[in-house]
Write a protein that holds these residues in place. Structure first.
Motif, PDB file in Angstrom:
ATOM      1  N   LYS A  26     -31.585 169.655   6.827  1.00  0.00           N
ATOM      2  CA  LYS A  26     -30.746 168.985   7.820  1.00  0.00           C
ATOM      3  C   LYS A  26     -30.299 169.959   8.908  1.00  0.00           C
ATOM      4  N   LEU A  27     -29.954 171.177   8.508  1.00  0.00           N
ATOM      5  CA  LEU A  27     -29.505 172.179   9.471  1.00  0.00           C
ATOM      6  C   LEU A  27     -30.641 172.568  10.407  1.00  0.00           C
ATOM      7  N   GLN A  28     -31.828 172.719   9.856  1.00  0.00           N
ATOM      8  CA  GLN A  28     -32.994 173.042  10.677  1.00  0.00           C
ATOM      9  C   GLN A  28     -33.270 171.930  11.687  1.00  0.00           C
ATOM     10  N   TYR A  29     -33.157 170.686  11.225  1.00  0.00           N
ATOM     11  CA  TYR A  29     -33.387 169.549  12.119  1.00  0.00           C
ATOM     12  C   TYR A  29     -32.314 169.485  13.205  1.00  0.00           C
ATOM     13  N   PHE A  30     -31.068 169.798  12.827  1.00  0.00           N
ATOM     14  CA  PHE A  30     -29.957 169.775  13.780  1.00  0.00           C
ATOM     15  C   PHE A  30     -30.262 170.669  14.976  1.00  0.00           C
ATOM     16  N   TYR A  31     -30.741 171.872  14.730  1.00  0.00           N
ATOM     17  CA  TYR A  31     -31.035 172.797  15.826  1.00  0.00           C
ATOM     18  C   TYR A  31     -32.321 172.427  16.565  1.00  0.00           C
ATOM     19  N   SER A  32     -33.338 172.043  15.823  1.00  0.00           N
ATOM     20  CA  SER A  32     -34.622 171.729  16.465  1.00  0.00           C
ATOM     21  C   SER A  32     -34.535 170.494  17.350  1.00  0.00           C
ATOM     22  N   ASN A  51     -21.935 176.355  13.535  1.00  0.00           N
ATOM     23  CA  ASN A  51     -22.985 175.332  13.635  1.00  0.00           C
ATOM     24  C   ASN A  51     -22.578 174.233  14.612  1.00  0.00           C
ATOM     25  N   GLU A  52     -22.259 174.659  15.829  1.00  0.00           N
ATOM     26  CA  GLU A  52     -21.870 173.758  16.904  1.00  0.00           C
ATOM     27  C   GLU A  52     -22.728 174.024  18.142  1.00  0.00           C
ATOM     28  N   ILE A  53     -23.037 172.972  18.861  1.00  0.00           N
ATOM     29  CA  ILE A  53     -23.813 173.091  20.093  1.00  0.00           C
ATOM     30  C   ILE A  53     -23.066 172.383  21.215  1.00  0.00           C
ATOM     31  N   GLN A  54     -22.841 173.084  22.307  1.00  0.00           N
ATOM     32  CA  GLN A  54     -22.259 172.470  23.501  1.00  0.00           C
ATOM     33  C   GLN A  54     -23.401 172.076  24.422  1.00  0.00           C
ATOM     34  N   TYR A  70     -21.494 169.044  19.852  1.00  0.00           N
ATOM     35  CA  TYR A  70     -22.126 168.420  18.694  1.00  0.00           C
ATOM     36  C   TYR A  70     -21.987 169.363  17.499  1.00  0.00           C
ATOM     37  N   THR A  71     -21.532 168.829  16.393  1.00  0.00           N
ATOM     38  CA  THR A  71     -21.308 169.657  15.210  1.00  0.00           C
ATOM     39  C   THR A  71     -22.235 169.245  14.070  1.00  0.00           C
ATOM     40  N   PHE A  72     -22.551 170.207  13.239  1.00  0.00           N
ATOM     41  CA  PHE A  72     -23.397 169.919  12.081  1.00  0.00           C
ATOM     42  C   PHE A  72     -22.676 169.003  11.097  1.00  0.00           C
ATOM     43  N   GLU A  73     -21.365 169.127  11.030  1.00  0.00           N
ATOM     44  CA  GLU A  73     -20.619 168.240  10.140  1.00  0.00           C
ATOM     45  C   GLU A  73     -20.847 166.784  10.506  1.00  0.00           C
ATOM     46  N   LYS A  77     -22.235 164.154   7.801  1.00  0.00           N
ATOM     47  CA  LYS A  77     -21.101 163.624   7.037  1.00  0.00           C
ATOM     48  C   LYS A  77     -21.350 162.227   6.475  1.00  0.00           C
ATOM     49  N   PHE A  78     -22.029 161.354   7.228  1.00  0.00           N
ATOM     50  CA  PHE A  78     -22.289 160.022   6.686  1.00  0.00           C
ATOM     51  C   PHE A  78     -23.297 160.095   5.543  1.00  0.00           C
ATOM     52  N   HIS A  79     -24.359 160.866   5.749  1.00  0.00           N
ATOM     53  CA  HIS A  79     -25.393 160.971   4.708  1.00  0.00           C
ATOM     54  C   HIS A  79     -24.815 161.557   3.425  1.00  0.00           C
ATOM     55  N   PHE A  80     -24.024 162.618   3.562  1.00  0.00           N
ATOM     56  CA  PHE A  80     -23.467 163.282   2.384  1.00  0.00           C
ATOM     57  C   PHE A  80     -22.460 162.390   1.662  1.00  0.00           C
ATOM     58  N   SER A  81     -21.573 161.753   2.417  1.00  0.00           N
ATOM     59  CA  SER A  81     -20.595 160.863   1.780  1.00  0.00           C
ATOM     60  C   SER A  81     -21.287 159.670   1.146  1.00  0.00           C
ATOM     61  N   ASN A  82     -22.388 159.216   1.746  1.00  0.00           N
ATOM     62  CA  ASN A  82     -23.109 158.081   1.175  1.00  0.00           C
ATOM     63  C   ASN A  82     -23.753 158.462  -0.159  1.00  0.00           C
ATOM     64  N   LEU A  83     -24.264 159.684  -0.266  1.00  0.00           N
ATOM     65  CA  LEU A  83     -24.801 160.150  -1.550  1.00  0.00           C
ATOM     66  C   LEU A  83     -23.704 160.158  -2.616  1.00  0.00           C
ATOM     67  N   ILE A  84     -22.514 160.573  -2.204  1.00  0.00           N
ATOM     68  CA  ILE A  84     -21.386 160.611  -3.136  1.00  0.00           C
ATOM     69  C   ILE A  84     -21.008 159.196  -3.561  1.00  0.00           C
TER      70      ILE A  84
END
Length: 284
Positions: A26-32, A51-54, A70-73, A77-84
């Motif tokens: 996910k982090l790799q995709y965020f930057y790419s 892990n923020e991009i202006q 834009y933040t990595f959180e 956050k939706f994907h991670f909370s949905n897994l939980i």
């Protein structure tokens, strides 16, 4: 943690997998997604520690900030909370198995507490400190199940609800639905999850949901979840008087139908529909 346990014995397997490997993807995709020929020239600043991009806006009014952050959180956050939240369905299955096989529910919950502590001590929480607040959703859920009345309630179906959710719909579904509403800013983030669940599941309630979005987006939300209910109709929604528009008026049949007829697909509605489809597909 062993990975070959049957699901109810370790309901957090997908959460664990995310922390171990998926978060890196996910982090790799965020930057790419920003570092390409279409968007790279609009990047103002990259903060890899946070892990923020202006990112410069296409246009902005005088006096406005000319860039968005834009933040990595926000990316995860939706994907991670949905897994939980999906793990909560597995926990409910585990409690049912304990009932059927006369096993100790407190012992089962104690075991889940230890698994939660393991997740909380994961090294990823130092790398991404905000993960802890999402993991704390697990603790809140386990504390609910430690109350006998709640155990009995969550093991009953929800047919007393005026909207009549299907038999396979349980508390975890409404928890995920709540996360979608917060993520897409349909309701105020200060509104509690328990009150949200109460609105959809109780036979009678004094609670109500006030949408903070436009009526078209609110109606798109209801249209997206209708297939999972036997009585989520325009009239039942209006008759319940549990849902209010942004203008703080009851979402009436007239408002609902007129808003439905005016719906035009835009980015917000497309993204909402995508997340609702992902959630509801697990229950169809």
């Amino acid at each position: 943690m062993k990975t070959n346990l049957i699901p109810y014995s370790y309901p957090f397997q997908k959460v664990s997998d995310f922390l171990e490997t998926d978060i890196d993807k996910k982090l790799q995709y965020f930057y790419s997604s920003f570092k390409n020929e279409f968007f790279a020239f609009r990047i103002k600043d990259i903060n890899e520690d946070k892990n923020e991009i202006q990112f410069y806006k296409d246009c902005y009014n005088e006096g406005e900030i000319e860039y968005d952050t834009y933040t990595f959180e926000n990316e995860i956050k939706f994907h991670f909370s949905n897994l939980i939240y999906k793990s909560f369905d597995v926990i409910a299955d585990g409690i049912n198995i304990c009932f059927i096989s006369n096993q100790s529910i407190p012992n089962y919950l104690d075991k889940l507490d230890r698994q939660y502590d393991f997740l909380l001590s994961h090294s990823r929480n130092k790398q991404f400190p905000y993960l802890i607040k999402y993991l704390n959703l697990i603790k809140q859920e386990l504390n609910h199940y430690k109350v006998l009345d709640n155990i009995n309630e969550y093991n009953q179906n929800l047919k007393d609800s005026p909207f009549k959710p299907h038999d396979n719909i349980r508390r975890a579904f409404f928890s995920s639905l709540f996360a979608i509403c917060i993520f897409h800013e349909l309701i105020d983030e200060s509104f509690s999850k328990e009150d949200f669940i109460d609105v959809f599941t109780s036979q009678s309630t004094l609670k109500n949901i006030v949408f903070t979005c436009n009526n078209q987006l609110a109606v798109s939300f209801f249209e997206g979840i209708k297939p999972l209910f036997d009585n989520m109709s325009t009239s039942s929604i209006a008759k319940s008087k549990r849902f209010f528009t942004k203008q703080k008026t009851v979402l009436s049949t007239t408002n609902y139908e007129s808003s439905k007829n005016r719906i035009k697909l835009n980015f917000k509605i497309i993204e909402l529909n995508k997340d609702l489809e992902e959630l509801t597909s697990d229950y169809k």
